[in-house]
Design a protein around this motif. Structure first.
Motif, mmCIF file in Angstrom:
data_model
loop_
_atom_site.group_PDB
_atom_site.id
_atom_site.type_symbol
_atom_site.label_atom_id
_atom_site.label_comp_id
_atom_site.label_asym_id
_atom_site.label_seq_id
_atom_site.Cartn_x
_atom_site.Cartn_y
_atom_site.Cartn_z
ATOM 1 N N ARG A 97 49.064 31.565 41.657
ATOM 2 C CA ARG A 97 48.740 32.280 42.875
ATOM 3 C C ARG A 97 47.223 32.408 42.770
ATOM 4 O O ARG A 97 46.580 32.659 41.808
ATOM 5 N N TYR A 98 46.494 32.593 44.067
ATOM 6 C CA TYR A 98 45.285 33.123 44.020
ATOM 7 C C TYR A 98 44.826 33.544 45.398
ATOM 8 O O TYR A 98 45.740 33.684 46.325
ATOM 9 N N ILE A 99 43.890 34.359 45.657
ATOM 10 C CA ILE A 99 43.426 34.914 46.822
ATOM 11 C C ILE A 99 42.346 33.976 47.406
ATOM 12 O O ILE A 99 41.357 33.532 46.754
ATOM 13 N N ALA A 100 42.404 33.740 48.860
ATOM 14 C CA ALA A 100 41.549 32.914 49.215
ATOM 15 C C ALA A 100 40.930 33.255 50.593
ATOM 16 O O ALA A 100 41.483 34.350 51.072
ATOM 17 N N PRO B 51 41.804 33.286 41.170
ATOM 18 C CA PRO B 51 43.057 33.286 40.418
ATOM 19 C C PRO B 51 43.836 34.725 40.215
ATOM 20 O O PRO B 51 43.076 35.352 39.926
ATOM 21 N N ILE B 52 45.085 34.813 40.673
ATOM 22 C CA ILE B 52 45.704 36.025 40.214
ATOM 23 C C ILE B 52 46.655 35.548 38.882
ATOM 24 O O ILE B 52 46.574 36.608 38.032
#
Lengths: 236, 236
Positions: free
Chosen positions: A37-40, A32-33
């Motif tokens: 939003r998140y990095i995947a 999670p950002i």
């Protein structure tokens, strides 16, 4: 308890891995950002899920720890759903002891150092932003390095875009795992999201087995049989 | 050409939006970090796809520009699949002219300033990393601000975790759009990935319509009818 034992015996097909416990990880992680939003990672989970399925078909008692995927649970497999790398490590520890562990998930190396509870706002006038990242725990190295309760066989995956075997051999030594399954994920190979896989199995520093392009189900079956040959059966 | 015209006439249901062209965006965007990692938003695309579907049912000729989702294409809708915010803006421009545009996609505000062609390697000993981000084009503000070919009605979405109506009213003024559909996406409201939506329609600085919790299909139908009432039919 007797009924449960009978049910379990009926549910699990008898095979060369009957009586063996195996942990498999699969899918991407989401870091999670902020709440939206998140990095995947580009991982469909197809290869990891196919491996869990193939091991269960050979009689193993399989725990599948999986990040967010759009795949059905393989039949006869215990599935634990997680989001982040830290959650995945915790679920892996909880699944021990096992005879073998196959780490096929595409775990994020980095998480956001301080993820925000409220949605980040675009600042008027600000044209750039930096995101501070912190290193995630290394699940493969952590489990490979256990002094107590280390699985007899630890298998890592390496997704590489260049110098595939060389990078994978380095990774095997660095992580302390027993085998590395190296994937060619260059755009040309079409591995991510696709059904086929070009794989090299590095089982020792001089023991490299390059398989022809196979479906992910075929890679899973070959790997499961090789694991069975190495572990032998605990049932006898 | 005559056959095509007849087929189109047969395919599109007659309704209050017959003869109207509408653009809808939906889903998340994926902003590449390197070949295997990306930044994403938690958007299922359910709301945007439902709006495209509802508009088509009222007779509109709908173009749906969508980021990566796990949803079927709505029937009778022209679907354009994109990944990044920049691709989405380009596809929106290509869909003009339209009578109305509904921007329901969760577009990433930021992209990675210099995305890497090769997979980033974890550096031994490096415990932290920074990711430099650059601002993405603002699709809603760009289309709202067109001097030539601006749609008669531009509808934005605002996903907010706190002070929902206040933030959405600010956003409407800042972006220059006509309406804002404001979603409460706090964890408590359960909007992301779920089927229900708590929505406020801000159609003017003093014109706020707070709808009860509705399914995303019901939100889509209400919005489509309100768009139809505002545009009227071009068919007569």
């Amino acid at each position: 308890a007797i009924l449960e034992a009978i049910e379990h015996h009926l549910a699990a097909p008898a095979g060369p891995l009957t009586g063996r416990r195996v942990l498999v990880t699969s899918g991407p992680t989401h870091e999670p950002i902020d709440p939206v939003r998140y990095i995947a990672n580009r991982s469909s989970g197809k290869q990891g899920h196919a491996i869990a399925d193939a091991l269960a078909r050979l009689g193993a008692e399989v725990t599948l720890v999986t990040g967010p995927v759009a795949l059905p649970d393989p039949p006869g497999v215990r599935v634990v759903a997680v989001e982040s790398a830290r959650d995945m490590l915790e679920a892996c520890r909880a699944a021990l002891p096992v005879d073998a562990a196959v780490f096929a998930a595409a775990v994020a190396d980095w998480r956001v150092a301080a993820s925000a509870d409220q949605k980040l706002k675009k600042q008027p006038g600000a044209e750039t932003m930096t995101l501070d990242l912190a290193q995630n725990p290394d699940i493969l190295a952590t489990i490979s390095g256990l002094t107590e309760g280390r699985p007899a066989l630890v298998v890592g995956f390496a997704a590489e875009t260049e110098r595939v075997v060389e990078h994978a051999r380095d990774k095997r030594a660095r992580k302390g795992c027993d085998w590395i399954v190296a994937n060619d994920v260059s755009a040309a190979a079409g591995t991510f999201g696709g059904d086929a896989n070009t794989v090299h199995l590095i089982a020792g520093s001089e023991d490299v087995d390059s398989w022809p392009p196979l479906s992910k189900a075929e890679v899973a079956e070959r790997l499961a049989h090789r694991i069975a040959a190495t572990l032998g059966s605990a049932a006898s």
